[in-house]
Design a protein around this motif. Structure first.
Motif, PDB file in Angstrom:
ATOM      1  N   PHE A   1       1.589   7.195  -7.879  1.00  0.00           N
ATOM      2  CA  PHE A   1       0.547   6.349  -7.455  1.00  0.00           C
ATOM      3  C   PHE A   1       0.344   6.167  -6.105  1.00  0.00           C
ATOM      4  CE2 PHE A   1      -0.685   1.971  -5.969  1.00  0.00           C
ATOM      5  CZ  PHE A   1      -1.664   1.584  -7.071  1.00  0.00           C
TER       6      PHE A   1
ATOM      7  N   ASP B   1      -3.082   0.183  -3.637  1.00  0.00           N
ATOM      8  CA  ASP B   1      -2.213  -1.070  -3.461  1.00  0.00           C
ATOM      9  C   ASP B   1      -1.655  -1.605  -4.927  1.00  0.00           C
ATOM     10  OD1 ASP B   1      -3.292  -0.959  -1.036  1.00  0.00           O
ATOM     11  OD2 ASP B   1      -4.933  -2.295  -1.296  1.00  0.00           O
ATOM     12  N   LYS B   2      -0.669  -2.081  -4.600  1.00  0.00           N
ATOM     13  CA  LYS B   2       0.119  -2.804  -5.761  1.00  0.00           C
ATOM     14  C   LYS B   2       0.409  -4.290  -5.260  1.00  0.00           C
ATOM     15  CE  LYS B   2       0.889   0.183  -9.054  1.00  0.00           C
ATOM     16  NZ  LYS B   2       0.523  -0.041 -10.530  1.00  0.00           N
TER      17      LYS B   2
ATOM     18  N   VAL C   1       2.208  -7.722  -5.641  1.00  0.00           N
ATOM     19  CA  VAL C   1       3.346  -8.241  -6.065  1.00  0.00           C
ATOM     20  C   VAL C   1       3.617  -9.574  -5.771  1.00  0.00           C
ATOM     21  CG1 VAL C   1       6.121  -7.928  -6.107  1.00  0.00           C
ATOM     22  CG2 VAL C   1       4.404  -6.072  -5.826  1.00  0.00           C
TER      23      VAL C   1
ATOM     24  N   ARG D   1       0.844  -1.246  -0.077  1.00  0.00           N
ATOM     25  CA  ARG D   1       0.175  -0.090   0.138  1.00  0.00           C
ATOM     26  C   ARG D   1       0.845   1.350   0.249  1.00  0.00           C
ATOM     27  NH1 ARG D   1      -5.140  -0.790   3.569  1.00  0.00           N
ATOM     28  NH2 ARG D   1      -5.422  -2.059   1.859  1.00  0.00           N
TER      29      ARG D   1
ATOM     30  N   VAL E   1       8.004  -3.318  -9.449  1.00  0.00           N
ATOM     31  CA  VAL E   1       6.504  -2.914  -9.354  1.00  0.00           C
ATOM     32  C   VAL E   1       6.522  -1.923 -10.724  1.00  0.00           C
ATOM     33  CG1 VAL E   1       4.829  -1.979  -8.229  1.00  0.00           C
ATOM     34  CG2 VAL E   1       6.771  -2.975  -6.897  1.00  0.00           C
TER      35      VAL E   1
ATOM     36  N   CYS F   1       8.958   7.528  -2.507  1.00  0.00           N
ATOM     37  CA  CYS F   1       8.432   6.541  -2.107  1.00  0.00           C
ATOM     38  C   CYS F   1       7.945   6.082  -0.789  1.00  0.00           C
ATOM     39  CB  CYS F   1       9.334   5.127  -2.177  1.00  0.00           C
ATOM     40  SG  CYS F   1       8.807   3.407  -1.732  1.00  0.00           S
TER      41      CYS F   1
ATOM     42  N   GLU G   1       0.765   2.917 -17.003  1.00  0.00           N
ATOM     43  CA  GLU G   1      -0.430   2.079 -17.577  1.00  0.00           C
ATOM     44  C   GLU G   1      -0.436   2.469 -19.011  1.00  0.00           C
ATOM     45  OE1 GLU G   1      -3.682   3.879 -15.074  1.00  0.00           O
ATOM     46  OE2 GLU G   1      -3.039   2.886 -13.199  1.00  0.00           O
TER      47      GLU G   1
ATOM     48  N   PHE H   1       4.333   0.150 -12.673  1.00  0.00           N
ATOM     49  CA  PHE H   1       3.442   1.485 -12.473  1.00  0.00           C
ATOM     50  C   PHE H   1       2.912   2.182 -13.876  1.00  0.00           C
ATOM     51  CE2 PHE H   1       5.915   1.481  -8.629  1.00  0.00           C
ATOM     52  CZ  PHE H   1       5.326   1.745  -7.890  1.00  0.00           C
TER      53      PHE H   1
END
Length: 756
Positions: free
Chosen positions: A714, A717-718, A720, A679, A698, A742, A702, A700
């Motif tokens: 962003f 939630d990502k 992984v 998150r 990761v 980050c 799109e 990011f």
């Protein structure tokens, strides 16, 4: 094989020592980490990437320096570069100069080896400085380029106790200069020059200053307050401070008095000035009567050596000594301190290092005598006493090499910065009211990089943390003064201008300083010889080939379009012609600061010649470059705004995740993390994995994001996936190596534990 999803929603317990890796029984185990490097812990729980450091100037002759804060007001705060027999001054992110490139400086008596012994206290625009080897000085500010350093000419004290030996003093006159003073027995030494002497004739006290040493029984004095006679008298006092007896080594203000303490001759004694008169220490009036506002002195009487290391003023005056910590108060409750109403009580027996403490609210944060532990001294209503818990207990591995300096940055994070003896920088997120005490370590980028000093001053919106940094650059030791960039607070997901995540870096800003009006033909791609008119001189002949760039909003949620035109002709300083590469939205004047002149060459990086630098160009990462001998780099695309400096890595590794098992703990059992939900808040570019070597990028970007633009920041939630198989340790590692923000809000690992 039980499966579990564990929510790691806060990291503010900080980095823990390896000795605690098995303490799953502690409530804060889940909030702790094995490693937190170049992340700042927020009191609310998240970990956010440390901002980079902005290069301000090289130190004089690349010499060793110490940074001293000078806080005249929140609008006028300075950093002082204290070097070998000089002071230089900084404010508003820059160095104060008398002309471009020429630093304003003043001469001081302190050599490079004396800097660590300096302590200070400030009253308005005067900074009082003490050092055990030097007469106290005061630094006065009259303007940005008008500072003065002078010895303090203390009047009428402080003094040693009255003479009890069979020695008489005989002045040759009751008033005047260069008056002979004779002692009936050997009393004086050469180091007494500058020392005060107080003599009583009848009921009248007078005093003077020794200006010449003649012999052990005779000196010359300047009389400052008329003696009551010229006869031989046994009632006299010599000054407490002199080159022979030593000078005070610590200082503070408390209850409208200037307090000084700890000389070579009297390490356990403190002195306070006359109330409201900081440079007068008169113990009585000329009539010998002591009033409440007269100067006072007090010697700590205890069963161990208690050389006073520091003093910190609050509701009481906290004292740190080599043998313990004390509080000085009036003997009567809620009364003012007076010469007859003072008491000192021991509070702890930790012992203090010879370092300035930091007072945060009602608590005093100080370093223990050996320099390897950090303590908090604060009043406890439950115990009706001052408690002093150790703040470094859970992270002793970070402080074992010794701390040499601390500074407190209240805004925006409430962080205590600590410089270690080996040049490492540590951070302690401290908010006692929320039970937040979390350590994090920081590695400033560069070859053999070391932080030599840290200081914090108030800023307009955020406090400023300044660093003195040493690096090896192109094979040569270089030292510089740098300012930590402000915490990243974007206006929207497309705002990356404040994303300064390089060390020793500089910012290129090509923003136009005046309004610019494009011709109507600028709306058509491929148009040539299109006029662009500036409201004031804005161009030079050298701008031919550069790009005019203008970012304007696209459809909601789709970011910005960038209009571009390459300059092909120079008419005059206010008019150029260009070829349109991307259309402009209209012919309305573009406001000053909203358009830019893009550049492919960035200059001014002479402090990083030969180094490989990391670049964030118009919010997007750019391939690294090596700084040329002339201090320049060449970019592969025209850029309107760029941050250039040394890249660094931010790392966060959780503790061995404990999610339980069928028969109790999961520690030591085979476990497999299937995936992790990360998150994030306003983040871009990172890797996640079980360990650094096998971490995964990761994604990011799109499909709707234009390929010539950086993806937006962003928040959310990502997910992984973890490629790592079964292991007896379950750790999640997050890495950020790009010059981008980050902020980790939470980690949600999903794992399976094998029982049996």
């Amino acid at each position: 094989m039980p499966r579990a999803s564990l929510l790691l929603s806060t990291f503010n317990a900080g980095e823990w020592s390896p000795e605690l890796y098995g303490r799953i029984d502690l409530d804060k185990y889940r909030n702790a980490c094995r490693r937190i490097e170049n992340f700042v812990l927020l009191a609310q729980g998240p970990a956010t990437r440390r901002p980079g450091t902005q290069y301000v100037a090289s130190t004089k002759d690349d010499g060793v320096v110490r940074l001293i804060p000078f806080e005249f007001s929140t609008e006028q705060a300075y950093i002082i570069e204290a070097g070998a027999n000089y002071f230089r001054f900084y404010m508003n992110g820059g160095r104060i100069e008398t002309s471009p490139g020429v630093a304003y400086e003043i001469t001081t008596p302190y050599g490079v080896n004396d800097l660590s012994g300096l302590k200070w206290a400030q009253s308005a625009d005067v900074l009082y400085l003490v050092h055990p080897q030097f007469q106290p000085h005061k630094l006065a500010r009259s303007g940005h380029t008008n500072w003065s350093m002078t010895p303090i000419d203390f009047s009428d004290g402080p003094y040693l106790d009255e003479n009890v030996a069979a020695v008489n003093m005989t002045p040759a006159a009751a008033n005047g200069s260069n008056v002979t003073l004779t002692a009936s027995a050997a009393t004086f030494v050469a180091g007494d020059v500058g020392r005060l002497v107080r003599i009583k004739h009848g009921s009248t006290w007078g005093w003077g200053k020794i200006i010449t040493f003649t012999s052990a029984t005779q000196v010359k004095i300047d009389i400052k307050s008329t003696f009551g006679g010229t006869g031989a008298v046994p009632t006299w006092r010599l000054g407490a401070w002199s080159p022979g007896t030593g000078w005070p080594s610590t200082i503070t203000f408390h209850e409208e008095r200037l307090f000084l303490a700890n000389t070579k001759y009297q390490p356990q004694t403190l002195w306070a000035s006359v109330s409201g008169a900081y440079e007068s220490f008169a113990p009585t009036g000329t009539d010998g009567v002591t009033k409440d506002d007269h100067g006072l002195n007090f010697t700590i009487a205890d069963d161990r050596v208690n050389a006073i290391r520091w003093m910190s003023a609050g509701k009481t005056l906290a004292l740190g000594t080599t043998g313990g910590e004390f509080n000085l108060t009036a003997s009567s409750l809620n009364e003012a301190l007076t010469p007859s109403n003072v008491t000192v009580r021991r509070e702890t027996t930790n012992g203090s290092a010879d370092l300035r403490p930091e007072r945060i609210g009602a608590a005093v944060i100080y370093v223990q005598r050996a320099g390897r532990k950090v303590y908090e001294m604060a009043y406890s209503f439950e115990n009706d006493a001052f408690n002093s818990p150790e703040l470094s207990l859970l992270a002793r591995h970070l402080t074992l090499k010794g701390i040499k300096e601390i500074a407190y940055q209240a805004e925006p994070w409430s962080v205590i910065w600590a410089v270690r003896q080996d040049g490492a920088l540590l951070g302690l997120t401290y908010m006692r009211g929320q039970d937040v005490v979390g350590w994090h370590q920081h590695r400033v980028a560069g070859t053999a990089a070391k932080v030599k000093s840290v200081a914090c001053i108030p800023g307009i919106a955020q406090d400023e943390a300044w660093l003195a940094v040493e690096r090896v650059v192109n094979g040569v030791v270089r030292r510089s003064v740098e300012r930590m960039a402000q915490a990243f607070e974007p206006e929207d997901a497309f705002d990356k201008k404040g994303a300064f995540f390089v060390d020793g870096g500089l910012t290129f800003n090509g923003a136009g300083a005046t309004a610019l009006t494009p011709d109507a033909t600028a709306a058509v791609v491929g148009s040539t010889n299109v006029p662009f008119a500036a409201a004031a001189p804005a161009f030079t002949l050298d701008d031919i080939g550069r790009e005019i760039q203008y970012s304007y909003p696209a459809l909601e949620g789709e970011g910005y379009h960038v209009a571009r035109a390459r300059i092909t002709g120079f008419i005059d300083a206010s008019l150029v012609t260009a070829t349109v590469l991307a259309p402009f939205p209209g012919v309305a004047p573009i406001a000053a600061g909203a358009w830019s002149l893009g550049a492919t060459t960035i200059l001014g990086l002479g402090h990083l010649v030969g180094e490989t630098v990391t670049i964030l160009a118009d919010g997007a990462t750019h391939p690294t470059r090596v700084v040329a001998p002339d201090g320049s780099i060449t970019l592969e695309r025209p850029t309107a705004y760029a941050h250039v400096g040394l890249g660094y890595t931010s790392r966060l590794a959780t503790m061995d995740i404990e999610a339980g098992a069928l028969d109790g703990t999961a520690q030591g059992k085979s476990r497999r993390i299937h995936r992790v939900i990360v998150r994030l808040n306003n983040s871009l570019g990172m890797r996640v994995g079980a360990e650094e070597a096998g971490s995964e990028d990761v994604v990011f970007r799109e499909a709707r994001t234009a390929m010539d633009q950086s993806p937006p920041l962003f928040t959310g939630d990502k997910v992984v996936a973890f490629p790592k198989g079964w292991a007896t340790q379950a750790v999640v590692t997050v890495l950020q190596e790009q010059p981008l923000p980050c902020t980790i809000v939470a980690l949600i690992p999903q794992l399976t534990t094998m029982d049996g």
